[in-house]
Design a protein around this motif. Sequence first.
Motif, short mmCIF file in Angstrom:
data_model
loop_
_atom_site.label_atom_id
_atom_site.label_comp_id
_atom_site.label_asym_id
_atom_site.label_seq_id
_atom_site.Cartn_x
_atom_site.Cartn_y
_atom_site.Cartn_z
N PHE A 215 36.79 37.24 46.33
CA PHE A 215 35.55 37.75 45.43
C PHE A 215 36.00 38.78 44.43
N ASP A 216 36.87 40.01 44.90
CA ASP A 216 37.01 40.94 44.08
C ASP A 216 37.82 40.34 42.69
N ALA A 217 38.61 39.43 43.04
CA ALA A 217 39.45 38.84 41.76
C ALA A 217 38.46 38.14 41.00
N PHE A 218 37.61 37.35 41.85
CA PHE A 218 36.65 36.58 40.94
C PHE A 218 35.90 37.46 39.99
N LYS A 219 35.47 38.78 40.54
CA LYS A 219 34.36 39.46 39.82
C LYS A 219 35.23 40.18 38.53
N VAL A 220 36.76 40.48 38.86
CA VAL A 220 37.53 40.78 37.35
C VAL A 220 37.50 39.58 36.48
N LEU A 221 37.86 38.49 36.96
CA LEU A 221 37.91 37.43 35.84
C LEU A 221 36.51 37.11 35.57
N SER B 186 42.10 26.29 37.57
CA SER B 186 42.44 27.65 36.63
C SER B 186 42.47 28.97 37.52
N ALA B 187 42.67 30.11 37.11
CA ALA B 187 42.66 31.19 37.96
C ALA B 187 41.31 31.34 38.67
N VAL B 188 40.39 30.96 37.86
CA VAL B 188 38.91 31.04 38.70
C VAL B 188 38.74 30.15 39.83
N HIS B 189 39.15 28.85 39.96
CA HIS B 189 39.38 27.94 40.87
C HIS B 189 39.98 28.59 41.97
N ILE B 190 41.22 29.13 41.86
CA ILE B 190 41.91 29.84 42.91
C ILE B 190 41.09 31.02 43.64
N ALA B 191 40.42 31.87 42.59
CA ALA B 191 39.87 33.00 43.21
C ALA B 191 38.87 32.52 44.16
N VAL B 192 37.89 31.48 43.64
CA VAL B 192 36.74 30.79 44.33
C VAL B 192 37.59 30.29 45.67
N GLN B 193 38.56 29.36 45.72
CA GLN B 193 38.83 28.49 46.78
C GLN B 193 39.89 29.66 47.67
N GLU B 194 40.18 30.61 47.35
CA GLU B 194 40.95 31.53 48.25
C GLU B 194 40.13 32.57 48.60
N ARG B 195 38.71 32.59 48.46
CA ARG B 195 37.66 33.54 48.64
C ARG B 195 38.03 34.95 48.35
#
Length: 534
Positions: A198-204, A187-196
């Motif tokens: 963090f800002d995108a992860f917080k938005v998600l 998912s988009a969350v997997h990609i945000a975490v895998q690619e480090r």
Amino acid sequence: MEEALMAASREGNVDALYDLIQQAPVNAARREALNAARRDLNAASREGNVDALYKLIEKEPEILDSVNKVQVVHTPLHEAAKAGQTKFAIELTALMPSFAKKLNPQGLSPLHLAVMSEAHELAEERAGKNKTAMALIKLDAELVRVKGREMMTPLHYAVRENNLELLAEFLCACPKSISDLTNEHQSAVHIAVQERKFDAFKVLLGWLSRRNKEEVLRFKDSDGNTALHIAVATEQFEVVRELSSKVKINSLNSEGLTAWDIANAKRSVISGNIKKFLKNRGGRPADSLPRKELLHEFLKLKQGPFEKPIGYLIYVDKEMSLEMRSFILVVAVLIVTATFQAALQPPGAFWQGDGDTSQKVSTFNRSNNSAKFGLHNFRKQQHNMTRVVGQVVMSPRNFRAFMGGNTVAFVSATVLILLVLPARSYIYSLHLSLLFLTYTYLTAVDIIAGRTLLTMSFIIVAWLFIGGVLTLRFYMHIAKSIFNDALWLPWLYVLATNIFYHIPPNPVGNSLSHFGNRLMMHRKVSSLETEVID
């Protein structure tokens, strides 16, 4: 060409596949239609020259159609999106809407190219491409879900590029895109975490919390890893902290490892801190968790005494469509209304007085007056009787027959409403209202009949039946949320899971886990291809 394609298929080489697509020979019709004007058209697209576009169309009317007939082709819209030419992109999309979903030989749509950054890209160029991307999704929000190379959508690329502006716009324009997965089930969350990122992860994370879609955080990729597993493996302590209160902390991946196991396998200081943190939150090694029964093992066993009724309830719940639920609710509400009104106004009404419910009403004089109506023999037995104001006039025998049937109808309809209403957190307020309605009904019966053995029997049986049904339904959804990663009450799911894993292994916990796992299997086996409101 065929041999090279077969070799790429055996090796699973995606890059070789797209290289072959670019090298594929073009047919004569396409060469004839495009060779003369293709260079000029691409130049006009890069420059955003709308006048040049229409001059080319006037010169070669079939140019856009000929491009559209090719399944994989680099269209002028790709060039315009890549160059950030917003007006030209809108004009071209209006002329040929199908261009917006075309993939070029690299497996990218125009929106993909608008999201992707290039080396040494200037801020003005980036702003222009962002403007083009937002203009395209205003024309068609579903463009956010177009799957390109490796089944990655523009949303996935926005996460990878850490483009927070486009990421937020994509999520709001097309909320369903959050559920799209890549060819590795990421998912988009997997990609945000895998690619480090963090800002995108917080938005998600913020969007998922506000939309009550936190179940996306529990998605597993092709290796069975949740975002928490990946965060632990990549030693991102802040991400682990954020996810630990929102996901199942002891979920197993395809290798049978929990997040704690992954942290324990590493020897760095950060992994050591993560391991301590997970342990404080209830993290356990996989070998200390209750063993879950596999689906094929479950199917081989005979059904237990309680499995058939539970399986039937699950089946009925899944089979019921929205239209059927609406029909049942209308009929059940009519029955509840009629029976409640009948309890308040029974045949014969009530003994009347001046408003003091403790006042006794003598029936001696009334018996003489009723003789002329042929009721003398019946009233003769009541000469020395007194009645309480507010109680029913009908005889105890008639009351038993009437109120018994009325109560059965009321309770049955109420139970049916409890079962048909969807199990959502906000819907449970209606369940609570039905319980209070039942309380007022039974209280009214107690008042108008007097506290007799019969009345108390009615009340006790009714409460046991309604309470039992509601408890069973509530427990089924609690168990489902704990053991089956249900999309129901996420906060309760996380809370119950964390509390469960804080308790040391014991027979009671193992039995509860076993029952919950069998409940999960029942739901999986009884799944139907119908509209379900769970």
